[in-house]
Design a protein around this motif. Sequence first.
Motif, PDB file in Angstrom:
ATOM      1  N   ASN A 164       0.641  -1.181   0.017  1.00 41.46           N
ATOM      2  CA  ASN A 164      -0.047  -0.009  -0.275  1.00 41.46           C
ATOM      3  C   ASN A 164       0.965   1.086   0.062  1.00 41.46           C
ATOM      4  O   ASN A 164       0.276   2.448  -0.020  1.00 41.46           O
ATOM      5  N   LEU A 165       2.337   1.201  -0.015  1.00 39.31           N
ATOM      6  CA  LEU A 165       3.297   2.528  -0.006  1.00 39.31           C
ATOM      7  C   LEU A 165       3.182   2.705  -1.287  1.00 39.31           C
ATOM      8  O   LEU A 165       3.468   1.876  -2.410  1.00 39.31           O
ATOM      9  N   ASP A 166       3.292   4.119  -1.464  1.00 39.75           N
ATOM     10  CA  ASP A 166       3.795   4.883  -2.786  1.00 39.75           C
ATOM     11  C   ASP A 166       5.468   4.355  -2.914  1.00 39.75           C
ATOM     12  O   ASP A 166       6.153   4.248  -2.087  1.00 39.75           O
ATOM     13  N   GLY A 167       5.564   4.484  -4.310  1.00 39.76           N
ATOM     14  CA  GLY A 167       7.002   4.124  -4.466  1.00 39.76           C
ATOM     15  C   GLY A 167       7.562   2.936  -5.251  1.00 39.76           C
ATOM     16  O   GLY A 167       8.673   2.638  -5.734  1.00 39.76           O
ATOM     17  N   TRP A 168       6.428   1.894  -5.602  1.00 41.66           N
ATOM     18  CA  TRP A 168       6.671   0.535  -6.083  1.00 41.66           C
ATOM     19  C   TRP A 168       7.188   1.134  -7.626  1.00 41.66           C
ATOM     20  O   TRP A 168       6.108   2.055  -8.080  1.00 41.66           O
ATOM     21  N   GLN A 169       7.869   0.548  -8.284  1.00 45.82           N
ATOM     22  CA  GLN A 169       8.224   0.979  -9.633  1.00 45.82           C
ATOM     23  C   GLN A 169       9.322   0.033 -10.255  1.00 45.82           C
ATOM     24  O   GLN A 169      10.156  -0.527  -9.477  1.00 45.82           O
ATOM     25  N   ALA A 170       9.263  -0.346 -11.497  1.00 45.99           N
ATOM     26  CA  ALA A 170      10.347  -0.991 -11.925  1.00 45.99           C
ATOM     27  C   ALA A 170      10.699  -0.478 -13.226  1.00 45.99           C
ATOM     28  O   ALA A 170      10.082   0.385 -13.846  1.00 45.99           O
ATOM     29  N   ILE A 171      12.221  -0.667 -13.414  1.00 49.16           N
ATOM     30  CA  ILE A 171      12.717   0.097 -14.581  1.00 49.16           C
ATOM     31  C   ILE A 171      13.785  -0.831 -15.041  1.00 49.16           C
ATOM     32  O   ILE A 171      14.446  -1.673 -14.311  1.00 49.16           O
ATOM     33  N   ALA A 172      14.118  -0.748 -16.308  1.00 44.65           N
ATOM     34  CA  ALA A 172      14.843  -1.367 -16.989  1.00 44.65           C
ATOM     35  C   ALA A 172      16.322  -0.300 -17.436  1.00 44.65           C
ATOM     36  O   ALA A 172      16.232   0.863 -17.488  1.00 44.65           O
ATOM     37  N   TYR A 173      17.461  -0.803 -16.899  1.00 47.61           N
ATOM     38  CA  TYR A 173      18.619  -0.185 -17.175  1.00 47.61           C
ATOM     39  C   TYR A 173      19.718  -0.934 -18.137  1.00 47.61           C
ATOM     40  O   TYR A 173      20.609  -1.614 -17.498  1.00 47.61           O
ATOM     41  N   PRO A 174      19.284  -0.770 -19.270  1.00 45.31           N
ATOM     42  CA  PRO A 174      20.251  -1.511 -20.228  1.00 45.31           C
ATOM     43  C   PRO A 174      21.606  -1.268 -20.135  1.00 45.31           C
ATOM     44  O   PRO A 174      22.497  -2.408 -20.545  1.00 45.31           O
ATOM     45  N   ARG A 175      22.195  -0.186 -19.761  1.00 44.35           N
ATOM     46  CA  ARG A 175      23.620   0.052 -19.790  1.00 44.35           C
ATOM     47  C   ARG A 175      24.545  -0.859 -18.809  1.00 44.35           C
ATOM     48  O   ARG A 175      25.495  -1.433 -18.977  1.00 44.35           O
ATOM     49  N   ALA A 176      23.627  -1.347 -17.851  1.00 42.75           N
ATOM     50  CA  ALA A 176      24.206  -2.351 -17.100  1.00 42.75           C
ATOM     51  C   ALA A 176      23.650  -3.668 -16.787  1.00 42.75           C
ATOM     52  O   ALA A 176      23.839  -4.323 -15.922  1.00 42.75           O
ATOM     53  N   HIS A 177      23.064  -4.050 -17.777  1.00 45.68           N
ATOM     54  CA  HIS A 177      21.877  -5.281 -17.846  1.00 45.68           C
ATOM     55  C   HIS A 177      21.349  -5.604 -16.627  1.00 45.68           C
ATOM     56  O   HIS A 177      21.121  -6.644 -16.166  1.00 45.68           O
ATOM     57  N   MET A 178      20.322  -4.467 -16.107  1.00 42.84           N
ATOM     58  CA  MET A 178      19.858  -4.615 -14.852  1.00 42.84           C
ATOM     59  C   MET A 178      18.227  -4.170 -15.130  1.00 42.84           C
ATOM     60  O   MET A 178      18.121  -3.396 -16.091  1.00 42.84           O
ATOM     61  N   ALA A 179      17.434  -4.895 -14.442  1.00 36.56           N
ATOM     62  CA  ALA A 179      16.182  -4.497 -14.135  1.00 36.56           C
ATOM     63  C   ALA A 179      15.948  -4.258 -12.599  1.00 36.56           C
ATOM     64  O   ALA A 179      16.443  -5.030 -11.763  1.00 36.56           O
ATOM     65  N   VAL A 180      15.529  -3.120 -12.300  1.00 37.78           N
ATOM     66  CA  VAL A 180      15.443  -2.518 -10.622  1.00 37.78           C
ATOM     67  C   VAL A 180      14.178  -2.559 -10.392  1.00 37.78           C
ATOM     68  O   VAL A 180      13.126  -1.741 -11.236  1.00 37.78           O
ATOM     69  N   VAL A 181      13.813  -3.125  -9.322  1.00 36.02           N
ATOM     70  CA  VAL A 181      12.376  -2.955  -8.733  1.00 36.02           C
ATOM     71  C   VAL A 181      12.407  -2.367  -7.469  1.00 36.02           C
ATOM     72  O   VAL A 181      13.113  -2.905  -6.489  1.00 36.02           O
ATOM     73  N   ASN A 182      11.913  -1.117  -7.357  1.00 30.45           N
ATOM     74  CA  ASN A 182      11.968  -0.345  -6.196  1.00 30.45           C
ATOM     75  C   ASN A 182      10.993  -0.711  -5.226  1.00 30.45           C
ATOM     76  O   ASN A 182       9.623  -0.981  -5.495  1.00 30.45           O
ATOM     77  N   VAL A 183      11.397  -1.206  -4.036  1.00 31.99           N
ATOM     78  CA  VAL A 183      10.515  -1.812  -2.904  1.00 31.99           C
ATOM     79  C   VAL A 183      10.365  -0.830  -1.793  1.00 31.99           C
ATOM     80  O   VAL A 183      11.486  -0.764  -0.922  1.00 31.99           O
ATOM     81  N   PRO A 184       9.596   0.018  -1.500  1.00 33.25           N
ATOM     82  CA  PRO A 184       9.372   0.968  -0.522  1.00 33.25           C
ATOM     83  C   PRO A 184       9.203   0.077   1.014  1.00 33.25           C
ATOM     84  O   PRO A 184       8.588  -0.867   0.905  1.00 33.25           O
ATOM     85  N   GLN A 185       9.739   0.540   1.858  1.00 32.43           N
ATOM     86  CA  GLN A 185      10.023  -0.051   3.346  1.00 32.43           C
ATOM     87  C   GLN A 185       9.056   0.802   4.079  1.00 32.43           C
ATOM     88  O   GLN A 185       8.697   0.425   5.230  1.00 32.43           O
ATOM     89  N   SER A 186       9.140   2.341   4.027  1.00 29.57           N
ATOM     90  CA  SER A 186       8.395   3.066   4.510  1.00 29.57           C
ATOM     91  C   SER A 186       8.261   4.298   3.847  1.00 29.57           C
ATOM     92  O   SER A 186       8.766   4.378   2.815  1.00 29.57           O
ATOM     93  N   SER A 187       7.849   5.441   4.303  1.00 30.37           N
ATOM     94  CA  SER A 187       7.777   6.687   3.474  1.00 30.37           C
ATOM     95  C   SER A 187       9.018   7.277   3.313  1.00 30.37           C
ATOM     96  O   SER A 187       9.143   8.173   2.225  1.00 30.37           O
ATOM     97  N   THR A 188      10.177   6.915   4.142  1.00 32.75           N
ATOM     98  CA  THR A 188      11.378   7.469   3.732  1.00 32.75           C
ATOM     99  C   THR A 188      12.507   6.445   3.498  1.00 32.75           C
ATOM    100  O   THR A 188      13.729   6.896   3.100  1.00 32.75           O
ATOM    101  N   THR A 189      12.244   5.238   3.396  1.00 27.04           N
ATOM    102  CA  THR A 189      13.347   4.090   3.208  1.00 27.04           C
ATOM    103  C   THR A 189      12.798   3.209   2.018  1.00 27.04           C
ATOM    104  O   THR A 189      11.592   2.994   1.966  1.00 27.04           O
ATOM    105  N   ALA A 190      13.702   2.721   1.121  1.00 28.10           N
ATOM    106  CA  ALA A 190      13.582   1.800   0.115  1.00 28.10           C
ATOM    107  C   ALA A 190      14.506   0.804  -0.132  1.00 28.10           C
ATOM    108  O   ALA A 190      15.838   0.985   0.337  1.00 28.10           O
ATOM    109  N   HIS A 191      14.256  -0.664  -0.622  1.00 26.61           N
ATOM    110  CA  HIS A 191      15.386  -1.477  -0.919  1.00 26.61           C
ATOM    111  C   HIS A 191      14.754  -1.501  -2.458  1.00 26.61           C
ATOM    112  O   HIS A 191      14.033  -1.212  -3.090  1.00 26.61           O
ATOM    113  N   GLN A 192      15.913  -2.050  -3.103  1.00 23.00           N
ATOM    114  CA  GLN A 192      15.791  -2.475  -4.527  1.00 23.00           C
ATOM    115  C   GLN A 192      16.079  -3.870  -4.934  1.00 23.00           C
ATOM    116  O   GLN A 192      17.110  -4.463  -4.358  1.00 23.00           O
ATOM    117  N   TYR A 193      15.225  -4.577  -5.403  1.00 29.56           N
ATOM    118  CA  TYR A 193      15.359  -6.011  -5.874  1.00 29.56           C
ATOM    119  C   TYR A 193      15.607  -5.834  -7.422  1.00 29.56           C
ATOM    120  O   TYR A 193      15.284  -5.293  -8.234  1.00 29.56           O
TER     121      TYR A 193
END
Length: 514
Positions: free
Chosen positions: A313-342
């Motif tokens: 239910n938190l804002d901030g979920w997002q996925a983005i492709a980063y071709p330069r580093a062959h990465m797909a990044v999923v932003n996973v909010p942990q609170s309104s001020t912190t986040a991890h990336q899968y």
Amino acid sequence: MLSLAPSSMRQPHAIGATVMAPVGGWNTRDSIADMKPKYAICLDNYFPEGNYLRLRTGYSVHATGITGAVQTVMEWAGPASAKFFAANATDIYEVTAAGAVGAASLSSLTSGWWQHVNFTTAGGSFLVICNGSDSVRNYNGTAWSTPAITVATSSTFIAVCAHKSRLWFVQKDTTKAWYLPAAAIAGAAVEFDLGAIFQRGGKLKQIGSVSSDSGSGPDDFLAFVSSHGEIALYAGTDPASASTWGLVGRFLAGSPVGYRSMLPVGGDLALIGEDGIVSVQRMMRTDRAASHQAAVTNMIADAFSDAFRIYGNLDGWQAIAYPRAHMAVVNVPQSSTTAHQYVMNTQTGAWCRFKGMDANCWGLFGESLYFGGAGGVWKADDGDDDAGANITGDICTAYSNLGGAGSRKRYAMARCLYEANGPFQLAMRIDTDYAGVTPSIDDAFTHAVAAGSLWGTAIWGTDSWGGNAVRGDWLAVYGEGYAAAVRVRTVTKDRTLIIHAFDVRGEKQTGAGL
């Protein structure tokens, strides 16, 4: 009666084992007692390349002076130039150039969570944005404007999509989509209600284009996704004509997370939600269960499911492709001020988790990756520290019978085989019998790595050559048990670090009575 075996049968024997770096990536799907050695139980801030682990790069400050949290970063991409923007709760700033921002480019707004798309017509190239509370805005490379959209109230539009030369919008908290005339950024909007199509109820959350093959073209479908995970696919060119527009099918997926839950991947759409990240193309050919099993997040299914349940239910979920580093990044909010990336290696499918980048949003400017957070915008994948702070890495390999199955072992020494361009701290231990003990970084040993010298500047016989040679220092460790995992924590600043393998030495008891 049981009796002890003769002492000659119970003498300890020296053992040694090598554990390769877990390049298969982070695994939360498999049992820790039955996990293959190529996987990791924990892999934080180490990116799994094809044959080694690489400490993630750092980030640098890009834009400062923005009050509050940056909630959206977005690029206007014109035919000959580009500009970059960042939005907080009330303003939008141009952040094309690094440094402190000037006056706001657009002010007196009520939300900073914008969805956006670039759209080109005969009248120019436009960045089209909407947030569900302010009127739709367009940017043409020079100035912002409010397009004259009639019939509908554009301040209720919360998501936007470009499909076959036409702009589509999602009306917030309804089952309604709206579309504009072909090749237009303004004009009379036409309602398209999905209420009778969505049989599980809910509201319309997302719209996106998906192809039946691997690219965009005349066979593209328009996917409408409900808050309950229903996907309605439509084919055709003119929604006003029954002869050229119609429903192709309905499919079921897990509930999507937020209004940034779609990621275009070639001609496919990746949908982020309750089932992980699933392919809409695959859902067109299989059922939900099969699509779930084939989700690109299958290897971290438990971690993703837990994150969705706790933080969905938190804002901030997002996925983005980063071709330069062959990465797909999923932003996973942990609170309104912190986040991890899968983070996934798009070449191998291996996952890891990044910590220390408390992002609300991500975006590409050119081919570079940026994120917005508290008070500014940062350039990711830039440098070897986090804006001057340390980067802490954490690795726990899969458990295995290091030194022999079915026998109890005592581990005494271990080393990490690495490449580094300077000193760094490393704490290491052998974790036995699934205890899950984390080494304290307070006990870290500083590995004194001499930096390599440049040709033409080094003094023969004095300076060192090639500071990134593979090396490893033996450390005293303690662990006793049947199954063992290598647990490593590192702290670095302004360093590159690559890990290839781990060597372990100890002894085991042989014979009866064990």
